[in-house]
Design a protein around this motif. Structure first.
Motif, mmCIF file in Angstrom:
data_model
loop_
_atom_site.group_PDB
_atom_site.id
_atom_site.type_symbol
_atom_site.label_atom_id
_atom_site.label_comp_id
_atom_site.label_asym_id
_atom_site.label_seq_id
_atom_site.Cartn_x
_atom_site.Cartn_y
_atom_site.Cartn_z
ATOM 1 N N UNK A 294 0.841 -1.240 -0.008
ATOM 2 C CA UNK A 294 0.108 0.123 -0.136
ATOM 3 C C UNK A 294 0.911 1.089 -0.163
ATOM 4 N N UNK A 295 1.869 1.300 0.717
ATOM 5 C CA UNK A 295 3.104 2.161 0.635
ATOM 6 C C UNK A 295 3.403 2.467 -0.560
ATOM 7 N N UNK A 296 3.843 1.224 -1.213
ATOM 8 C CA UNK A 296 4.650 1.112 -2.508
ATOM 9 C C UNK A 296 3.636 1.982 -3.641
ATOM 10 N N UNK A 297 2.145 1.711 -3.454
ATOM 11 C CA UNK A 297 1.329 2.063 -4.500
ATOM 12 C C UNK A 297 1.416 3.636 -4.370
ATOM 13 N N UNK A 298 1.321 4.268 -3.061
ATOM 14 C CA UNK A 298 1.322 5.728 -3.068
ATOM 15 C C UNK A 298 2.694 6.172 -3.597
ATOM 16 N N UNK A 299 3.744 5.668 -3.344
ATOM 17 C CA UNK A 299 5.033 6.344 -3.817
ATOM 18 C C UNK A 299 5.064 6.075 -5.169
ATOM 19 N N UNK A 300 4.676 4.968 -5.812
ATOM 20 C CA UNK A 300 4.816 4.626 -7.042
ATOM 21 C C UNK A 300 3.793 5.901 -8.115
ATOM 22 N N UNK A 301 2.757 6.175 -7.393
ATOM 23 C CA UNK A 301 1.887 7.049 -8.141
ATOM 24 C C UNK A 301 2.498 8.447 -8.035
ATOM 25 N N UNK A 302 3.021 8.712 -6.959
ATOM 26 C CA UNK A 302 3.716 10.206 -6.860
ATOM 27 C C UNK A 302 4.785 10.442 -7.709
ATOM 28 N N UNK A 303 5.372 9.140 -8.224
ATOM 29 C CA UNK A 303 6.683 9.222 -9.039
ATOM 30 C C UNK A 303 6.312 9.556 -10.382
ATOM 31 N N UNK A 304 5.089 8.550 -10.725
ATOM 32 C CA UNK A 304 4.690 8.658 -11.916
ATOM 33 C C UNK A 304 4.099 10.178 -12.603
ATOM 34 N N UNK A 305 3.454 10.815 -11.432
ATOM 35 C CA UNK A 305 3.133 12.131 -11.565
ATOM 36 C C UNK A 305 4.205 12.978 -11.858
ATOM 37 N N UNK A 306 5.412 12.746 -11.330
ATOM 38 C CA UNK A 306 6.463 13.662 -11.612
ATOM 39 C C UNK A 306 7.220 13.098 -13.139
ATOM 40 N N UNK A 307 7.197 12.102 -13.285
ATOM 41 C CA UNK A 307 7.889 11.552 -14.416
ATOM 42 C C UNK A 307 6.988 11.883 -15.838
#
Length: 303
Positions: A287-300
């Motif tokens: 669940x933590x990974x999902x939030x981190x991945x979503x945030x990174x995707x928005x930046x990229x």
């Protein structure tokens, strides 16, 4: 009689600090009390864990094996307590997370508010460390999870957060700055690459890229941070190899460098959230990974 858990904590504290006095302060006990407990533990074990001297306490060869096992035992006890305390919702309380320095400062600020909103009782302790130190600290239990490259943590579990390209940064008057298109490896032939010091996975990848491009690693400078090698590139010292997350959050604001993505399939890296297979947090960290991945995707995704 066997050594107690408290005695194992004393052994680890001395190994970490190198001095009985510093370990006593860290453990909030008097030095004579700590020394007596360590002597008692050594008597029960039948070996000397430390070699005492004026320079401090050095771990003996047999002591090194004992310290490793003590860390493992203490890690298992901590994991058991966390599982009992937190139950099904383990993203609660303090979680010690390590992050490679080429990711943490550029990803975490964008997600901290959302993490607090979703997990209000979660307290993340963040530690920036080179890849090799993260692996050691995750393995011995000093860290609960790390944001790193999966290949550096064999035997661990993980969840992919994102994949990013590598870019080049160079001075505006460098011939490579004449185009904004992805740079080819042939264009980089003979270029001096600027990168971080040893211990970073990025450094290893840049060295491999230099071989493929028939370029070379600059022997005049090894950066301590991505900002440092970007600034050296701006001064014409070479071509800085930088990850895309850093480009999108920091480097693009710098008018003193020109930037181009590297147009080669090898110039990419995959970043994951990684944890021990036996961790009681294993079911909840995705669940933590999902939030981190979503945030990174928005930046990229930024143009």
């Amino acid at each position: 009689m066997k050594p107690t858990l408290r005695q194992l904590e004393y052994l680890v504290a001395i190994a970490d600090s190198g001095r009985f006095s510093d370990a006593a302060k860290a453990m909030n006990v008097s030095q004579p009390s700590l020394s007596a407990q360590v002597a008692d533990a050594e008597a029960h074990l039948g070996v000397s864990v430390f070699e005492r001297g004026r320079a401090g306490a050095m771990v003996t060869p047999m002591g090194d094996q004992i310290i490793r096992r003590a860390r493992y035992i203490l890690r298992q006890v901590a994991d058991m307590k966390a599982m009992a305390e937190h139950g099904a919702d383990a993203l609660y309380g303090r979680i010690r997370m390590g992050v490679i320095p080429t990711i943490g400062p550029y990803l975490l600020p964008s997600v901290t508010r959302q993490l607090h909103a979703r997990f209000p009782d979660l307290r993340l302790g963040i530690r920036d460390e080179p890849t090799d130190r993260l692996a050691e600290q995750l393995d011995d239990g000093r860290l609960d999870t790390v944001i790193s490259t999966r290949e550096d943590h064999p035997g661990m579990q993980g969840s992919v957060l994102f994949e990013e390209r590598l870019w080049v940064a160079m001075a505006p008057d460098d011939p490579l700055a004449a185009s904004n298109a992805p740079v080819t490896l042939s264009e980089l032939k003979g270029s001096p690459f600027l990168t971080l010091g040893l211990g970073h996975r990025l450094t290893w990848q840049v060295r491999q890229l230099a071989v493929r491009a028939d370029a070379y690693i600059s022997s005049d400078y090894e950066g301590t941070s991505l900002d440092a090698i970007r600034n050296m590139a701006a001064l014409g010292a070479g071509v800085a190899i930088l990850p895309e997350l850093y480009i999108k959050t920091e480097a693009r604001r710098d008018r003193s460098v020109a930037l181009r993505p590297i147009g080669d399939a090898s110039a990419r890296r995959e970043i994951s959230l990684i944890w021990r297979e036996t961790s009681p947090l294993a079911e909840n960290l995705p669940a933590l990974a999902q939030m981190l991945g979503t945030a990174a995707g928005a930046i990229l995704a930024k143009a």
